[in-house]
Design an enzyme around this catalytic site. Structure first.
Site, PDB file in Angstrom:
ATOM      1  N   ARG A   1       0.857  -1.189   0.000  1.00 27.07           N
ATOM      2  CA  ARG A   1       0.000   0.000   0.000  1.00 27.07           C
ATOM      3  C   ARG A   1       0.892   1.238   0.000  1.00 27.07           C
ATOM      4  O   ARG A   1       1.486   1.585   1.012  1.00 27.07           O
ATOM      5  CB  ARG A   1      -0.943   0.022   1.209  1.00 27.07           C
ATOM      6  CG  ARG A   1      -1.809   1.288   1.228  1.00 27.07           C
ATOM      7  CD  ARG A   1      -3.036   1.178   2.105  1.00 27.07           C
ATOM      8  NE  ARG A   1      -2.760   1.214   3.526  1.00 27.07           N
ATOM      9  CZ  ARG A   1      -3.674   1.502   4.455  1.00 27.07           C
ATOM     10  NH1 ARG A   1      -4.918   1.784   4.090  1.00 27.07           N
ATOM     11  NH2 ARG A   1      -3.362   1.477   5.736  1.00 27.07           N
TER      12      ARG A   1
ATOM     13  N   ASP B   1      -4.327   4.270  13.741  1.00 32.85           N
ATOM     14  CA  ASP B   1      -3.427   4.719  12.682  1.00 32.85           C
ATOM     15  C   ASP B   1      -3.920   6.062  12.177  1.00 32.85           C
ATOM     16  O   ASP B   1      -4.787   6.691  12.785  1.00 32.85           O
ATOM     17  CB  ASP B   1      -3.298   3.673  11.571  1.00 32.85           C
ATOM     18  CG  ASP B   1      -4.597   3.470  10.787  1.00 32.85           C
ATOM     19  OD1 ASP B   1      -5.586   4.207  11.031  1.00 32.85           O
ATOM     20  OD2 ASP B   1      -4.622   2.581   9.918  1.00 32.85           O
TER      21      ASP B   1
END
Length: 557
Positions: free
Chosen positions: A164, A447
């Protein structure tokens, strides 16, 4: 590749093995990507801002009329799964630090989502050391020296790596062309693809990607063209790449068919990016009426009607096109210090994953290796021996209104909800400034996405002077007081370095949550202020033009 592309300049320091990643040929490949696609990237980012202004001015979100033929055509399908992507029942997301990479490769998950985005603080050293880690892992050569001197080596059989990269909105200030920072997306993708595509193919997999923060099918088309260009440039057969798109923006939810169509020769599916999706919901309707104000974040579950509509449409769209539908992460951190809490966490995750499988998902993310077996067994309980359920069609009647409606939701906001958002944001941002992008807070793995949700909620409640369940309204004075009180708790007894990080965290939070203007992302400002190397850092007072330097692309002569 043409020899007329600009010459990249490295503006970051070199460390151990950086010369293996930042080679002349690899940088020339990144430069070629920049030369071909930087202009289109800038145009699409400008289009994002134009569309945001239109929606804030009252334009409603609808399924696009001009792409109706794509949605109506039942004949097209996406590509078949690439080698190593046939089983996606459990995917472990972990940043590409060397130790977390080793844990991921030893985890028993089907896929390691190697994250350079929301779970990774994008400092120069983190990113290039991460590329070194990926270089080794792609060749089966990752090792880790323990404190006792013993060396842990990468297992023979490991999860399939899916990278990613950072989103289109971010720049990489440590690599510049003609004085302009390069797109962070093209740096992450380019270095990884150049060094590892062939090695991954030789090991029976391929160059696979999760695509974050996409807002339209035009952005998916840009990605598809990047893949085609990269494969041609390196002699990789067309159609080797596989990409899974995270549906984590509200606008993308209205274009799922179109996104799959644009990427159909390289597509591996869509994934539910629930926390970013909630963040996008608030950001998209930031200046609209109180009917779009969300309650405390722990009151928003996947049973919430507009999220259920989103899930139903995602699964239906994917299976209609032969694509995988991947569910969002289990963010619970199963602490070993409290056995009762650990057992409750595992039971919660199992129930969540069984629900996802029953809804039609083919697999799901977890954020901790201890959750891998729970996820695998939960999906097996529903799927049996099948690897997926793409053959099961689940028609959807989801309307545009269903995707945005808060009907039936109690929009209750509490002082504790305000405090939680402030505390989580400050704790995470202090760790992020210190180089950590995934942080365990109150037994949850936080996150960048969860912090984005926290800070836009604070902004939304302030903008609307929302009334708390306890009676007072949310005002700047109340938020300033809560920030001071939470900082006092968090910094009590801490050393000067930690206190300085919290001062930086407060600066970011005030900049991105407590000002009249709502920035699109906290990461743009936080990166240029705190994570670039000292000589490149901007001072307080950075304006919006400063944050768009990488988009100042001149047309070729």
């Amino acid at each position: 590749m043409r020899d007329t592309y600009g010459s990249p300049k490295i503006r970051g320091a070199f460390g151990d093995r950086y010369d293996e990643i930042l080679t002349q040929d690899a940088l020339a490949f990144v430069s070629a990507l920049d030369g071909e696609f930087a202009g289109r990237r800038a145009e699409l980012l400008a289009r994002r801002r134009e569309r945001a202004r239109a929606i804030n001015a009252g334009e409603d979100l609808e399924f696009q009329a001009d792409t109706a033929p794509v949605r109506a055509d039942s004949s097209w399908q996406v590509a078949t799964p690439g080698p190593g992507l046939e089983d996606r029942r459990c995917e472990l997301i972990a940043p590409v630090y060397r130790n977390t990479a080793m844990h991921a490769l030893e985890s028993g998950a089907a896929v390691w989502v190697a994250d350079l985005e929301d779970a990774m603080a994008p400092s120069w050293s983190n990113l290039i050391q991460g590329q070194v880690t990926l270089y080794d892992a792609a060749r089966g050569e990752l090792n880790l020296r323990r404190e006792d001197g013993q060396v842990r080596r990468q297992p023979e059989h490991t999860p399939t790596i899916v990278l990613r990269p950072r989103g289109w909105h971010l720049c990489e200030k440590h690599i510049s062309i003609d004085g302009r920072p390069v797109s962070a997306t093209l740096v992450d993708f380019g270095l990884y693809f150049f060094h590892n595509a062939q090695a991954l193919i030789e090991r029976g997999a391929g160059p696979y990607f999760y695509l974050p923060k996409i807002e339209s099918h035009e952005e998916a088309r840009l990605w598809n063209d990047v893949f085609r260009f990269a494969q041609d440039a390196l002699g990789i057969p067309q159609g080797t790449v596989r990409a899974t798109v995270l549906i984590e923006t509200l606008t993308a939810a209205f274009e799922m068919d179109e996104i799959l169509y644009e990427l159909r020769e390289h597509c591996a599916g869509l994934a539910d990016g629930r926390w970013d999706y909630l963040f996008s919901y608030v950001r998209t309707f930031a200046h609209r009426g109180v009917e779009f104000v969300l309650p405390d974040r722990d009151h928003i579950t996947m049973a919430t009607p507009f999220l259920r509509a989103y899930v139903e449409l995602l699964v239906s769209t994917c299976h209609r096109r032969g694509a995988f539908a991947i569910a969002g992460p289990a963010a619970v951190n199963p602490t070993r210090q409290d056995e009762d809490a650990r057992v409750r966490a595992l039971a919660q995750v199992r129930s969540e994953k069984e629900r996802e499988a029953a809804e039609g998902f083919d697999g799901s993310w977890v954020a901790h290796p201890a959750l891998v077996e729970v996820c695998r067994s939960a999906y097996a309980a529903v799927l049996g021996t099948k690897h997926d359920q793409r053959d099961i069609q689940r028609p959807s009647r989801t309307t545009a209104r269903d995707l945005v409606s808060l009907v039936g939701i109690q929009q209750t906001i509490s002082l504790q909800g305000v405090r939680t958002n402030v505390s989580v944001a400050l704790q995470y941002l202090a760790s992020w400034i210190g180089g950590r992008g995934a942080v365990a807070i109150d037994n949850l793995m936080e996150d960048a996405a969860t912090v984005e949700m926290a800070r836009v909620q604070l902004w939304q409640w302030l903008f609307h002077n929302s009334q708390l369940a306890e009676g007072p309204q949310v005002t700047r004075e109340l938020l300033d007081r809560v920030v001071e009180e939470e900082l006092a708790i968090l910094t009590r007894g801490q050393d000067e370095e930690i206190v300085a990080r919290y001062d930086g965290a407060r600066e970011i939070l005030e900049r991105v949550a407590l000002q009249p203007h709502l920035p699109g992302f906290f990461t743009n400002y936080g990166y240029v202020r705190f994570l670039t190397e000292t000589s490149l850092r901007m001072q307080p007072g950075v304006d919006e033009a400063d944050l768009h330097q990488s988009e100042r692309v001149h047309a070729p002569a």
